[in-house]
Design a protein around this motif. Structure first.
Motif, short mmCIF file in Angstrom:
data_model
loop_
_atom_site.label_atom_id
_atom_site.label_comp_id
_atom_site.label_asym_id
_atom_site.label_seq_id
_atom_site.Cartn_x
_atom_site.Cartn_y
_atom_site.Cartn_z
N THR A 1 0.92 -1.24 -0.01
CA THR A 1 0.12 0.00 -0.03
C THR A 1 0.74 1.08 0.06
O THR A 1 0.24 2.42 -0.40
N HIS A 2 2.37 1.24 0.35
CA HIS A 2 3.18 2.18 0.47
C HIS A 2 2.38 3.41 1.50
O HIS A 2 2.62 4.53 1.27
N ASN A 3 1.57 2.93 2.62
CA ASN A 3 0.89 3.56 3.54
C ASN A 3 1.32 3.12 4.80
O ASN A 3 1.34 2.33 5.34
N ASP A 4 2.37 4.07 5.38
CA ASP A 4 3.00 3.85 6.59
C ASP A 4 2.27 3.33 7.77
O ASP A 4 2.17 2.30 8.76
N ALA A 5 0.85 4.09 7.95
CA ALA A 5 -0.19 3.83 8.87
C ALA A 5 -0.54 2.44 8.89
O ALA A 5 -0.80 1.46 9.73
#
Length: 251
Positions: free
Chosen positions: A174-178
């Motif tokens: 997702t390349h979403n850190d959260a």
């Protein structure tokens, strides 16, 4: 004599709990007792001296065990007020270690439902983002995980580890850190619910095709199919758990 007895007991803790250190083994014992309702919210724990003597362990080991449970939100310790069990709402129920303790016994079915509902919120969106943003390297990690799942099967530790890697790779893609920060908790939920299913009975349905459908959608960057595929994967996994859902709109 008392010191020798503590040494023997601490060696027994180490043997009984495998590679766990003494304070970790004590934390597991106490944490599991809390989860099973032996110690209820609001209950006051005995003092450090009394507890360490009863368990025949050092005060240092017991103190470290209590600190672990405080960090997980299960206990609260105050000067002169003692150490109390906190309400369940304060527990870090997504802590991978706490999940392991829960599934070591007979987990609460409502909590199993809660886990799947959480996954239903997170993973379909993650699959959609992964289809849009994944790299070739991340796709290769998913493919290798599927190969390992097919080779070993989910009834084996190796197959379940590969299952974890697949879901972890989807979150990473997702390349979403959260979202990626949830990987360890989601991975632990995947592993322990699968372990529990196979512990209860040999499942007639092979979930590998569901994973492959999600993989194909991510590979072709079909965001809608990736989301829908993950929704279906979770729906079928929930059905496998044989948890009866009575409220409309739930998985």
């Amino acid at each position: 004599m008392g010191s020798e007895r503590k040494d023997v007991t601490e060696r027994k803790f180490a043997t009984d709990e495998g590679s766990l250190r003494i304070h970790q083994a004590i934390a597991r014992q106490l944490g599991t007792a809390i989860l099973m309702g032996v110690h209820k919210p609001g209950d006051l724990f005995e003092g450090e001296i009394e507890a360490s003597e009863r368990l025949h362990v050092s005060r240092t080991a017991y103190r470290e065990a209590v600190r672990i449970l405080i960090a997980k939100g299960m206990l609260e310790s105050r000067p002169k007020a003692g150490t109390r069990v906190l309400p369940r709402s304060r527990w870090n129920v997504l802590d991978p270690e706490m999940l392991a303790w829960m599934f070591a016994g007979e987990p609460d079915r409502d909590f199993i439902r809660d886990l799947f509902e959480l996954r239903g919120v997170i993973e379909p969106a993650a699959a959609e983002f992964a289809a849009r943003r994944r790299t070739d390297e991340q796709l290769a990690i998913m493919a290798r995980a599927l190969d390992e799942m097919e080779k070993h099967g989910l009834s084996t530790p190796e197959g379940r580890a590969a299952d974890q890697r697949f879901h972890h790779a989807v979150l990473a893609a997702t390349h979403n850190d959260a979202l990626a920060a949830l990987a360890s908790s989601v991975g632990a939920a995947v592993s322990w619910t699968t372990t529990f299913k196979h512990r209860k009975k040999l499942l007639p349905r092979d979930p590998l095709p569901d994973h492959k459908a999600v993989y194909r959608a991510i590979a072709t960057r079909d965001t809608a199919a990736a989301r829908n595929g993950m929704v279906e994967l979770l729906r079928l996994a929930m059905a496998d758990m044989d948890v009866v859902m009575t409220e409309p709109g739930k998985l």
